[in-house]
Write a protein that holds these residues in place. Structure first.
Motif: not given
Length: 758
Positions: A735-737, A688-690, A15-16, A708-710
């Motif tokens: 779960d964002a990563g 591909k982008s998750r 996240s930013s 939700v990207g990135n």
């Protein structure tokens, strides 16, 4: 194991990097009268010596976000009380509590593992991971043999000693090594090294055919344990050494020889090494080090923006003494030795403050964290201002660790609008947490943590909300357990665990996959995987469980991944995976009769990664129709529907975008679906982008849109409900990563536009 000596895995910032500069104290620029200062850097990816990416001015206390790495840069001056050379470590205290040392545990994955991979070096290189203690460094070189790289030591006229330093305490050493054919000399592995007169040694002697554990104390060697061992020359050998402060355990040749010994005196868990006798050659094919992984409140983490030990430049403007280069720290607990008489230096530390840590302890909104440097003599280094950060919990941040193999786990909505979700606090502490939000998912807290289930390790969990109770099925390797939780609208015991750890079945699972339903009479039917087949049992209204029954006990193929949903007239619809890549469907009638199975699909893949090929099922009560969405080996999602008469529709492609499968060994397709009226909504993680995308079948399956990207998405689960403001949403947690670690669970919602009554 991950190679932290030779490569550093880049930490994905999901996240930013928002750091609120309005902190505990505010100023545009602090004047420090020549005293050492500090500065907090919010841009975790900024180069070490870049003069940008700061969260505030010099000596300004700022706000940082939970589970979001940041960096602190500090100045140190030489003092008259210092020894000629000094190391520094970092300490913290929370909310004016006790000062505690900060350990090095990476984020989001706290693993403490290093793998020295000589294949990454070039023939003729010296090993950058080994520090030579005795002997000539020129006697150690990387050589190639039949396309394999190895580290070769020729000891020469004196004993050769080398050490593999680690930034944390080492509790395990594993090595593949080779002695020359006809070798009379052996090798010793060194652990607990303090100085030449104080350490422990694990010795292999091919002449005496012994494996020996000894301890050297003040120069005197004492044998702690010895056993017979054949140590052939010219062959690759394997050894694993587990190291504790009071004992050493050795496994040689994959357990063919084992030896455990208590030590006479506790040892330090410093970086291990080896001794090669004079005139002896030794080859290493691999060396791996491991330590005890933890998830503390605060830890020093790795920073991919620079390598550990990179020299710092003079960026801060506090000290007026001449500058000598310090270093940037990366996953290390101490600085290198520094001798800075009449000078000052700068160190930069990468840190993370977690939302949840081991013990399910919690860091909360507006908690304050102070930091200070302490040298090896225990002297606190003076700064002109105390470095303090205030913690912020971003809206929608959940934290913690996702359930490994989730079924329906929420967020469930109670009748008063409160939301509930289940998770673990950390990868290294697998306890069961029931999370609650009273503000539509913006903030989350655990409820009734004092009475949570004792069965830990949330390998597979499925649940259903019925009235004011969440019914939970929880499968671990050797058993399946039932829990129940009362929500906040319960009339007498709100927000409390009602049932914990009831045994629903004792089948030992080859892989944990469980599903459940709650019938209209309150009975619970649990489905769970054994070694080959799906079993099921029923919880009666009096709380007892029936005997276990098996589905297709004598028929092929073997099964996995059951998904169940309750239909009209208490009929249970069941879909599951066959290990030959097939998908099957059948019903369990209210009288306990199983209908014949029907083939739904082939080509789902034949490895364990596909065990969870079937998504949680959807039932349309108005049409008496079950929707089965599944993933095939093509990585695409497909859908078929089964009517009340057993007619199976044609297969329909849900999306032409490939979905992630088996993320972090979850054995599942990264997707979830809900029904709103007659419209099916699907959230899925693009392989591909998750990123997380959504689609729906209104007028045919629609082109996916990004929600939700990135991120490096791994899991997503949600439910359909109406918010307190009357808006219909598909609320979900993802779960964002974390890559199986902790701190990346987030809440999101997809607002639905269909005009559907509650």
């Amino acid at each position: 194991m991950k190679n932290y000596l030779l490569t550093v895995k880049q930490i994905l910032v999901v996240s930013s990097l928002i750091f609120l500069v309005a902190g505990c104290e505010k100023s545009l620029e602090r004047q420090v009268d020549g005293q050492p200062g500090f500065r907090v850097r919010s841009d975790f990816s900024a180069p070490l010596n870049a003069d940008h990416g700061w969260a505030g001015a010099l000596n300004e206390n700022v706000t940082v976000e939970a589970d979001q790495p940041f960096r602190i840069r500090v100045e140190v001056e030489h003092s008259a009380q210092m020894a000629e050379s000094q190391q520094y470590r970092l300490e913290y205290r929370r909310n004016n509590g006790d000062w505690l040392p900060i350990e090095a545990h990476d984020f989001p994955h706290p693993q403490r593992e290093m793998d020295v991979d000589f294949s990454l070096l070039t023939d003729g290189d010296q090993s950058s991971g080994c520090m030579v203690a005795t002997g000539s460094p020129s006697n150690m070189i990387v050589v190639a043999e039949q396309h394999d790289q190895m580290l070769r030591i020729n000891a020469g006229d004196e004993t050769f000693s080398g050490f593999f330093p680690a930034p944390w305490e080492v509790t395990e050493l594993a090595a593949q090594f080779r002695l020359p054919a006809q070798s009379c000399n052996g090798i010793a592995f060194v652990v607990g090294y303090v100085d030449p007169d104080n350490y422990c040694r694990v010795s292999l002697n091919p002449t005496a055919q012994t494996l020996n554990i000894s301890q050297i104390i003040d120069g005197d060697e004492e044998t702690c344990g010895e056993t017979h061992a054949v140590i052939p020359g010219g062959a690759w050998l394997e050894i694993e050494i587990e190291i504790a402060r009071n004992a050493i355990e050795v496994s040689f040749q994959d357990g063919a020889v084992e030896l455990e010994a208590a030590l006479r005196r506790p040892i330090v868990l410093s970086g291990p090494g080896f001794q090669v006798p004079s005139q002896t050659q030794l080859d290493f094919q691999s060396i791996a080090l491991a330590g005890e992984a933890k998830t503390p409140r605060v830890s020093i983490v790795a920073c991919s923006a620079y390598e550990q030990g990179t020299a710092t430049e003079d960026l801060l403007t506090g000290s007026r003494q001449p500058f000598q280069a310090g270093v940037g720290i990366s996953l290390a607990e101490k600085t290198p030795q520094w001798d800075g008489e009449n000078a000052h230096t700068e160190y930069e530390w990468p840190l993370v403050i977690r939302r949840y840590a081991d013990g399910a302890v919690t860091n909360n909104q507006d908690d304050t964290f102070e930091f200070r440097l302490v040298n090896a003599d225990g002297v606190v280094q003076t700064l002109s201002h105390t470095s303090v950060v205030r913690l912020a919990i971003p809206p929608g941040h959940v934290g913690g660790t996702f359930i490994e193999n989730p079924g329906r786990i929420g967020p469930w909505q109670a009748s008063n609008g409160d939301l509930y979700f289940m998770m673990e606090p950390a990868e290294t502490d697998n306890v069961f947490m029931m999370m609650k939000s009273t503000d539509d998912g913006r903030t989350w807290q655990e409820v009734d943590g004092e009475h949570r289930p004792q069965t830990d390790d949330l390998e597979s969990v499925d649940s259903r909300l019925v009235g004011d109770t969440i019914h939970i099925l929880h499968q671990v390797t050797r058993s399946t357990r039932y829990h129940a939780f009362r929500t906040s609208d319960h009339p007498s015991q709100p927000d409390s665990w009602a049932v914990c750890d009831e045994v629903a079945g004792t089948a030992t699972a080859i892989a944990q996959t469980a599903s459940m339903v709650v019938r209209s009479d309150g009975t619970v039917v649990a489905f769970y995987l054994g070694q080959e087949k799906i079993h099921f049992s029923t919880r009666k209204k009096n709380g007892t469980w029936s005997a276990m029954r098996t589905i297709d006990g004598g028929r092929r193929p073997n099964q996995a991944g059951p998904q169940a949903v309750l239909g009209n007239d208490d009929v249970i619809h069941l879909a599951y995976y066959g290990i030959d890549g097939t998908i099957w469907y059948r019903r369990l009638l209210a009288n306990g009769t199983l209908t014949p199975r029907q083939a739904i699909a082939t080509g789902a893949g034949t490895t364990r990664a596909e065990y969870g090929a079937v998504l949680p099922l959807i039932y349309n009560a108005d049409k008496d129709e079950v929707v089965i969405i599944y993933r095939l080996a093509s990585d695409l999602l497909w859908e078929r529907r089964v009517t009340s008469t057993g007619v199976v529709s044609d297969a329909t492609l849900v999306t032409d975008m490939k979905v992630v499968i088996d993320a972090v060994d979850s054995q599942q397709a990264g997707a979830h679906a809900v029904l709103n009226g007659d419209t099916v909504h699907v959230l899925f993680i693009d392989a591909k982008s998750r990123s997380i995308l959504s689609t729906n079948d209104s007028d045919g399956w629609q082109p996916p849109t990004i929600q939700v990207g990135n991120i490096l998405g791994s899991w997503v689960r949600g439910t359909l409900y109406t918010r307190k403001d009357g808006v219909r949403v598909y609320g979900y947690v993802y779960d964002a990563g974390s890559d199986g670690g902790a701190g990346m669970n987030r809440f999101g919602e997809l607002v639905l536009t269909e005009d559907v009554a509650d």
